[in-house]
Design an enzyme around this catalytic site. Sequence first.
Site, PDB file in Angstrom:
ATOM      1  N   CYS A   2       0.691  -1.130  -0.011  1.00 39.45           N
ATOM      2  CA  CYS A   2       0.150   0.025   0.021  1.00 39.45           C
ATOM      3  C   CYS A   2       0.916   1.326  -0.054  1.00 39.45           C
ATOM      4  CB  CYS A   2      -1.043   0.066   1.350  1.00 39.45           C
ATOM      5  SG  CYS A   2      -2.223  -1.254   1.220  1.00 39.45           S
ATOM      6  N   ARG A  27       4.146  -0.866  -4.581  1.00 39.27           N
ATOM      7  CA  ARG A  27       3.794  -1.213  -3.272  1.00 39.27           C
ATOM      8  C   ARG A  27       2.375  -1.807  -3.091  1.00 39.27           C
ATOM      9  NH1 ARG A  27       7.140   1.581   0.495  1.00 39.27           N
ATOM     10  NH2 ARG A  27       5.853   1.141   2.072  1.00 39.27           N
ATOM     11  N   TRP A  74      -2.814  -2.670  -1.645  1.00 41.72           N
ATOM     12  CA  TRP A  74      -2.854  -4.251  -2.012  1.00 41.72           C
ATOM     13  C   TRP A  74      -3.727  -4.716  -0.751  1.00 41.72           C
ATOM     14  CZ3 TRP A  74      -0.765  -8.278   1.370  1.00 41.72           C
ATOM     15  CH2 TRP A  74      -0.583  -9.273   0.713  1.00 41.72           C
ATOM     16  N   ASN A 100      -2.109   2.141   5.556  1.00 41.35           N
ATOM     17  CA  ASN A 100      -1.058   1.144   5.242  1.00 41.35           C
ATOM     18  C   ASN A 100      -1.252   0.196   6.445  1.00 41.35           C
ATOM     19  OD1 ASN A 100       0.707  -0.688   4.243  1.00 41.35           O
ATOM     20  ND2 ASN A 100       2.346   0.896   4.689  1.00 41.35           N
ATOM     21  N   GLY A 101      -1.260  -1.125   6.490  1.00 44.15           N
ATOM     22  CA  GLY A 101      -1.243  -1.803   7.483  1.00 44.15           C
ATOM     23  C   GLY A 101      -2.551  -2.746   7.705  1.00 44.15           C
ATOM     24  N   GLU A 482      16.674 -19.160  -5.666  1.00 44.50           N
ATOM     25  CA  GLU A 482      16.235 -17.830  -5.951  1.00 44.50           C
ATOM     26  C   GLU A 482      15.692 -18.041  -7.378  1.00 44.50           C
ATOM     27  OE1 GLU A 482      15.671 -15.180  -4.796  1.00 44.50           O
ATOM     28  OE2 GLU A 482      16.181 -13.778  -6.346  1.00 44.50           O
ATOM     29  N   LYS A 486      12.350 -16.465  -8.518  1.00 46.14           N
ATOM     30  CA  LYS A 486      12.370 -15.476  -9.807  1.00 46.14           C
ATOM     31  C   LYS A 486      11.114 -16.064 -10.815  1.00 46.14           C
ATOM     32  CE  LYS A 486      13.253 -12.745  -8.300  1.00 46.14           C
ATOM     33  NZ  LYS A 486      13.940 -12.522  -7.138  1.00 46.14           N
ATOM     34  N   GLU A 489       7.528 -16.160  -9.544  1.00 49.07           N
ATOM     35  CA  GLU A 489       6.799 -14.976  -9.154  1.00 49.07           C
ATOM     36  C   GLU A 489       6.377 -14.136  -9.987  1.00 49.07           C
ATOM     37  OE1 GLU A 489       8.630 -11.925  -6.542  1.00 49.07           O
ATOM     38  OE2 GLU A 489      10.846 -12.524  -7.215  1.00 49.07           O
ATOM     39  N   HIS A 505      15.008 -38.634  -3.814  1.00 46.39           N
ATOM     40  CA  HIS A 505      14.059 -39.350  -2.663  1.00 46.39           C
ATOM     41  C   HIS A 505      12.748 -38.769  -2.596  1.00 46.39           C
ATOM     42  CE1 HIS A 505      17.873 -40.531  -0.926  1.00 46.39           C
ATOM     43  NE2 HIS A 505      18.357 -39.289  -1.361  1.00 46.39           N
ATOM     44  N   LYS A 600       5.857  -4.989  -3.591  1.00 45.95           N
ATOM     45  CA  LYS A 600       7.029  -4.900  -2.986  1.00 45.95           C
ATOM     46  C   LYS A 600       7.139  -4.153  -1.626  1.00 45.95           C
ATOM     47  CE  LYS A 600      11.459  -3.850  -5.089  1.00 45.95           C
ATOM     48  NZ  LYS A 600      12.025  -4.954  -5.366  1.00 45.95           N
TER      49      LYS A 600
HETATM   50  C1  F6R Z   1      11.352 -11.462  -4.549  1.00 40.30           C
HETATM   51  C2  F6R Z   1      11.310 -10.435  -3.712  1.00 40.30           C
HETATM   52  C3  F6R Z   1      10.717 -10.894  -2.105  1.00 40.30           C
HETATM   53  C4  F6R Z   1      11.641  -9.796  -1.159  1.00 40.30           C
HETATM   54  C5  F6R Z   1      10.848  -9.979   0.317  1.00 40.30           C
HETATM   55  C6  F6R Z   1      12.173  -9.272   1.087  1.00 40.30           C
HETATM   56  O1  F6R Z   1      11.683 -11.190  -5.671  1.00 40.30           O
HETATM   57  O2  F6R Z   1      11.443  -9.303  -3.841  1.00 40.30           O
HETATM   58  O3  F6R Z   1      11.050 -11.954  -1.994  1.00 40.30           O
HETATM   59  O4  F6R Z   1      12.963 -10.181  -1.291  1.00 40.30           O
HETATM   60  O5  F6R Z   1       9.754  -9.570   0.349  1.00 40.30           O
HETATM   61  O6  F6R Z   1      11.920  -7.802   0.854  1.00 40.30           O
HETATM   62  P1  F6R Z   1      13.116  -7.031   1.527  1.00 40.30           P
HETATM   63  O7  F6R Z   1      14.433  -7.496   0.802  1.00 40.30           O
HETATM   64  O8  F6R Z   1      12.710  -5.608   0.989  1.00 40.30           O
HETATM   65  O9  F6R Z   1      13.128  -7.029   2.929  1.00 40.30           O
END
Ligand code: F6R
Length: 605
Positions: A2, A27, A74, A100-101, A482, A486, A489, A505, A600
């Site tokens: 948000c 966000r 969000w 936000n929250g 990782e 990627k 997501e 296994h 994000k």
């Molecule tokens: C995936 C991604 C998330 C962040 C996670 C932590 O591409 O970006 O998995 O890594 O939400 O975010 P930060 O690093 O901001 O604490």
Amino acid sequence: MCGIVGVTGNDNAVSILLEGLQKLEYRGYDSAGIYVNDLNGQDYLVKEKGRIADLKKAVGPEVHGTAGIGHTRWATHGVVSVANAHPQYSEDHRFYLVHNGVIENFKELKASYLSDVSFESQTDTEVVVQLLDLFVRTEGLNTKDAFIKTLGLLEGSSYAFLLVDSEDPDTLYVAKNKSPLLIGVGEECNVVCSDALAMLNVTHEFLELHDGEVVTIKPKSVEIEDMDGNAVSRDTFHVDMDAQDTDKGTYPYYMLKEIDEQPNVMRKLAQAYTKESGDADIDPEIIEALKNADRIHIVGAGTSYHAGLVGKKMFEKLTHIPTEVHVASEFAYDDPLLTKNPFFIFLSQSGETADSREVLVNVNARGFKSLTITNVVNSTLSREANYTILLNAGPEIAVASTKAYTAQIAVEAILAKAVGVAKEQVIAEDFDIRQQLGLVATGMQAIIDEKETIEKLADQYFVNSNRAFYIGRGIDQTVSLESALKLKEISYVQAEGFASGELKHGTIALIEEGTPVVGIITQKKTAGLTRSNLQETQSRGAITLTIVRNGLKKEDDTIVIPDIDEMITPLLSVVPAQLLAYYTSLNKGLDVDRPRNLAKSVTVE
Ligand code: F6R
């Protein structure tokens, strides 16, 4: 998670709010809205489902104002709808609130106080604004006191609130708990935002806001008080970033821009934290604290957690200090057995992740030392830890993290070397980190220059696949996690990262005709084993691909990455995986930067 914006004292309030929201779209992007008031009795509320572009279309030419608030959502409480979008307002349309929250006791508050009030949304936010209005109507409180009284009733909650009273519309009220919020101080106007980059067109001077404060903002004044009404004074800080730094220029998506920026980030980190001699150049206090630690705990979420897994290998190898890595959301509510002198490292691109912050609050309460490695100056995790090292990666806006991951690993490598040398576990000359980062930058560029080949692989093997695997051993296994994250997501291909020896296994049962399996092979000791495990999947119908370090390459390998010190190969082996995910998403016609259901900067637990 948000985004909040606000402005008072500017005739261009509408465009400031809309442009600010556009910058904060990372966000949250399922719905958005603004409330503006022209101070002459005319006000407007516009809310829309979808992206900021949809909101912009819904804002007609008549909408104008000098003060206002805005929000990009969000969803947490209630479905994605216009009614649930913010701003939320009181029944009498006097008060407008963005939030936000999460308010954990909103149902109880609604039942106890608001049974006679009719609600239009399913949100916890509407409960807050209706409650505040109730206190003004029935108890004769002024807006600020009603706001403070309401805040006092919110139990176990995280919030950042921005409130406007339409009867006094050029005054904005702000409060936060755990969630981030900044106040921007302009020439003749003041602004509010979740992230400074939203308001760089208005100001570069910002004031941080602490939990337990209420701020009253007018066009020419900002008054911070604690909950007992005591004035708090605080200096502004300067944000040294250009508004253009947050543009994507000629790139179709931020993610590609951010992948491309990685070589430069490596050079910047070498410049900032290493010496010509090849030694690390890190605050000696941090090195001393780490040197004396009997255990290192690395805490992170998602991609940052994955960077921590790489960090563990480097810290243990170079410093000989046992190192544990924790998923923040698990560790926060665990009751771990700790040694006498642990040291905590928080990895967080945003510096705002609520799960990580919860751990830091506990760490601080127990008096342990901590370091935050983050991309965002003055972020919550940075302020609340004893030490900070900045990633210097520039704003990361695509939801899928790329350059922050590699920057985190590079900083961990520099730090591990510094502590290793201080503990006399490494001979300085044995691992010339400055030279290695130079090789990494060149190697990354070489991989990025081959992006067309990687796009073809994405088209051929991933775009039409529902499932995929990345496998590897040791440090390559951490990169497989990782790489899979990627892919899933942003392209919605169900991808797993796996220890290559573990597949047989159980999970190998998922391999079908045509399932792509990518082996990451950068470590001499385990290269042959991973190749055998790949072979086992191929015998069961998998299409096997490889990401291989040059020194280990064989005839049929798919992607060959340059040779660097084995310990830091994740800095290179992840880049083809980032590009494979990018092109799979792009060529499936998806919104690469704004994948479904995500946002994000995850500021709720
Ligand atoms: C995936 C991604 C998330 C962040 C996670 C932590 O591409 O970006 O998995 O890594 O939400 O975010 P930060 O690093 O901001 O604490």
